[in-house]
Design a protein around this motif. Structure first.
Motif, PDB file in Angstrom:
ATOM      1  N   THR A 141      -5.116  -0.988  12.297  1.00 21.85           N
ATOM      2  CA  THR A 141      -5.386  -0.898  10.867  1.00 21.85           C
ATOM      3  C   THR A 141      -4.266  -1.873   9.603  1.00 21.85           C
ATOM      4  O   THR A 141      -4.956  -3.152   9.305  1.00 21.85           O
ATOM      5  CB  THR A 141      -5.566   0.541  10.181  1.00 21.85           C
ATOM      6  N   HIS A 142      -3.411  -1.651  10.383  1.00 24.06           N
ATOM      7  CA  HIS A 142      -1.876  -2.103   9.599  1.00 24.06           C
ATOM      8  C   HIS A 142      -1.421  -3.466   9.850  1.00 24.06           C
ATOM      9  O   HIS A 142      -0.644  -4.093   9.686  1.00 24.06           O
ATOM     10  CB  HIS A 142      -1.661  -1.086   8.451  1.00 24.06           C
ATOM     11  N   GLY A 143      -1.713  -3.665  11.369  1.00 25.79           N
ATOM     12  CA  GLY A 143      -0.751  -4.481  12.434  1.00 25.79           C
ATOM     13  C   GLY A 143      -1.430  -6.603  12.719  1.00 25.79           C
ATOM     14  O   GLY A 143      -0.847  -7.049  13.082  1.00 25.79           O
ATOM     15  N   GLY A 144      -2.328  -6.569  11.581  1.00 24.74           N
ATOM     16  CA  GLY A 144      -2.872  -7.723  11.940  1.00 24.74           C
ATOM     17  C   GLY A 144      -3.875  -8.103  12.770  1.00 24.74           C
ATOM     18  O   GLY A 144      -3.913  -6.954  13.368  1.00 24.74           O
ATOM     19  N   ALA A 155       4.807  -6.180  11.104  1.00 18.85           N
ATOM     20  CA  ALA A 155       6.414  -7.048  11.397  1.00 18.85           C
ATOM     21  C   ALA A 155       6.883  -5.420  12.472  1.00 18.85           C
ATOM     22  O   ALA A 155       7.736  -6.569  13.535  1.00 18.85           O
ATOM     23  CB  ALA A 155       7.686  -6.434  10.423  1.00 18.85           C
ATOM     24  N   MET A 156       6.148  -4.466  12.934  1.00 23.08           N
ATOM     25  CA  MET A 156       5.974  -3.597  13.888  1.00 23.08           C
ATOM     26  C   MET A 156       5.430  -4.356  15.289  1.00 23.08           C
ATOM     27  O   MET A 156       5.591  -3.656  16.104  1.00 23.08           O
ATOM     28  CB  MET A 156       5.344  -2.075  13.681  1.00 23.08           C
ATOM     29  N   VAL A 157       4.130  -5.447  14.878  1.00 24.91           N
ATOM     30  CA  VAL A 157       4.373  -5.804  15.962  1.00 24.91           C
ATOM     31  C   VAL A 157       4.869  -6.390  17.318  1.00 24.91           C
ATOM     32  O   VAL A 157       5.173  -5.612  18.608  1.00 24.91           O
ATOM     33  CB  VAL A 157       2.737  -7.033  15.828  1.00 24.91           C
ATOM     34  N   MET A 179       0.988  -0.751  -0.229  1.00 17.80           N
ATOM     35  CA  MET A 179      -0.345   0.180  -0.705  1.00 17.80           C
ATOM     36  C   MET A 179       1.106   1.487   0.037  1.00 17.80           C
ATOM     37  O   MET A 179       1.597   1.135   1.080  1.00 17.80           O
ATOM     38  CB  MET A 179      -0.933   0.673   1.292  1.00 17.80           C
ATOM     39  N   ALA A 180       0.845   2.060  -0.805  1.00 18.01           N
ATOM     40  CA  ALA A 180       1.711   3.472  -1.256  1.00 18.01           C
ATOM     41  C   ALA A 180       1.325   4.503  -0.415  1.00 18.01           C
ATOM     42  O   ALA A 180      -0.092   4.257   0.097  1.00 18.01           O
ATOM     43  CB  ALA A 180       1.550   3.510  -2.589  1.00 18.01           C
ATOM     44  N   PRO A 181       1.638   5.559   0.376  1.00 19.89           N
ATOM     45  CA  PRO A 181       1.210   6.155   1.580  1.00 19.89           C
ATOM     46  C   PRO A 181       0.910   7.265   0.408  1.00 19.89           C
ATOM     47  O   PRO A 181       1.122   7.679  -0.701  1.00 19.89           O
ATOM     48  CB  PRO A 181       2.880   6.752   1.816  1.00 19.89           C
ATOM     49  N   HIS A 228       4.515   6.895   7.956  1.00 25.85           N
ATOM     50  CA  HIS A 228       4.872   6.721   6.689  1.00 25.85           C
ATOM     51  C   HIS A 228       5.916   5.522   6.518  1.00 25.85           C
ATOM     52  O   HIS A 228       5.649   4.916   5.115  1.00 25.85           O
ATOM     53  CB  HIS A 228       5.551   7.960   6.714  1.00 25.85           C
ATOM     54  N   LEU A 229       6.599   4.932   7.246  1.00 26.04           N
ATOM     55  CA  LEU A 229       7.022   3.650   7.117  1.00 26.04           C
ATOM     56  C   LEU A 229       6.004   2.305   7.104  1.00 26.04           C
ATOM     57  O   LEU A 229       6.347   1.262   6.906  1.00 26.04           O
ATOM     58  CB  LEU A 229       7.560   3.744   8.859  1.00 26.04           C
ATOM     59  N   VAL A 230       4.783   2.510   8.036  1.00 20.75           N
ATOM     60  CA  VAL A 230       3.473   1.195   8.609  1.00 20.75           C
ATOM     61  C   VAL A 230       2.889   1.110   6.464  1.00 20.75           C
ATOM     62  O   VAL A 230       2.866   0.183   6.724  1.00 20.75           O
ATOM     63  CB  VAL A 230       2.791   1.777   9.483  1.00 20.75           C
TER      64      VAL A 230
END
Length: 294
Positions: free
Chosen positions: A271-274, A222-224, A1-3, A211-213
């Motif tokens: 939202t983007h962390g699963g 991967a951040m979780v 997903m592009a920022p 912006h990274l996510v």
């Protein structure tokens, strides 16, 4: 997903505009970089482009006059500030914990690499300042350069700050699949910047984390595992919102209000962390509520 595409000046350019606004509003220099250096909050630079002067030629520090102590006695706190001690009878009250007090900003690796000339960047001076890359961003070694640029996000002095912030955004925009393997190397610079408790540095890091996510697939998941290193400081400033009554807070338009920015960041994390993102956020920040409909 592009920022999402942003309109208007970049975040790095906006920071330069805010610095100019501060100089206009606070003409006494109380909010300037020099005052922060005198307090020991920001690292001092070299005395010249060729290094420091000899010790016998450096200006002697001016000692502040001693403060008069009160009858109850004083307790020395962080940054040399004094506050009344709590008396055994409970008259003075407990001292402040100091959880939101600013910490001194450590010298970054970005500053050391830039001073040595090891970074492929320079500033292009035009109608607006831009960053000029000496090589294509897509060809950079992200395992080497991206952690260095993230480490420079805690800088408050230009040109280090401008190059680090704008360079990080450029690398995240064009990194693609190179970003995901580097995520574990970014956690220590992120944690170090957040632990400074400096509102400007924290807000900059939050915008970069968003912006990274949004820069690629699976980055949010991967951040979780690293929420325990990132979220404690966000929990401290979660309710940092100004109550101005019927007045207007212009910091919201500039995305400088920490409470709103933290809430926005946590929503992107969830939202983007699963499927495991919410329970991990809730564990570290109990007051957070899910934005996803079950």
């Amino acid at each position: 997903m592009a920022p999402p595409a942003t309109k208007g000046p970049s975040h790095a350019t906006t920071m330069l505009i805010e610095d100019g606004l501060k100089k206009i509003i606070h003409r006494d220099g109380s909010k300037g970089l020099r005052a922060q250096k005198e307090k020991g909050l920001v690292p001092r630079g070299s005395a010249s482009p060729f290094g420091d002067f000899p010790a016998d030629m450096m200006p002697k520090p001016v000692k502040a006059p001693p403060r008069a102590k009160s009858a109850e006695g004083t307790a020395r706190g962080h940054q040399g500030a004094t506050r009344p001690m709590s008396s055994p009878a409970g008259g003075g009250g407990p001292p402040r914990a100091g959880a939101t007090l600013r910490r001194p900003v450590p010298v970054s690796e970005f500053r050391r690499f830039y001073d040595r000339g090891d970074l492929p960047t320079q500033i292009w001076h035009g109608t607006t300042c831009k960053i000029a890359w000496k090589v294509d961003v897509e060809k950079l070694d992200y395992h080497h350069y991206l952690p260095i640029f993230f480490d420079g996000l805690r800088e408050k002095e230009d040109p280090y700050r401008f190059l680090a912030v704008q360079g990080t955004y450029d690398m995240l925009d064009k990194g693609g699949s190179k970003i995901l393997p580097v995520v574990p190397q970014l956690i220590i610079p992120v944690k170090t910047a957040l632990n400074t408790r400096d509102p400007e540095i924290v807000s900059t890091m939050l915008k970069v984390l968003q912006h990274l996510v949004l820069s690629g697939e699976m980055i949010g998941e991967a951040m979780v595992p690293y929420y325990r290193q990132i979220l404690p400081v966000l929990n401290i400033f979660k309710s940092n919102n100004k109550n101005l009554g019927d007045k207007m807070d212009y910091g919201q338009r500039k995305r400088m209000t920490l409470g709103d920015l933290i809430q926005e960041t946590l929503e992107i994390f969830e939202t983007h962390g699963g499927e495991d993102a919410f329970i991990n956020i809730k564990y570290m920040i109990p007051v957070y509520e899910s934005v996803l409909v079950a």
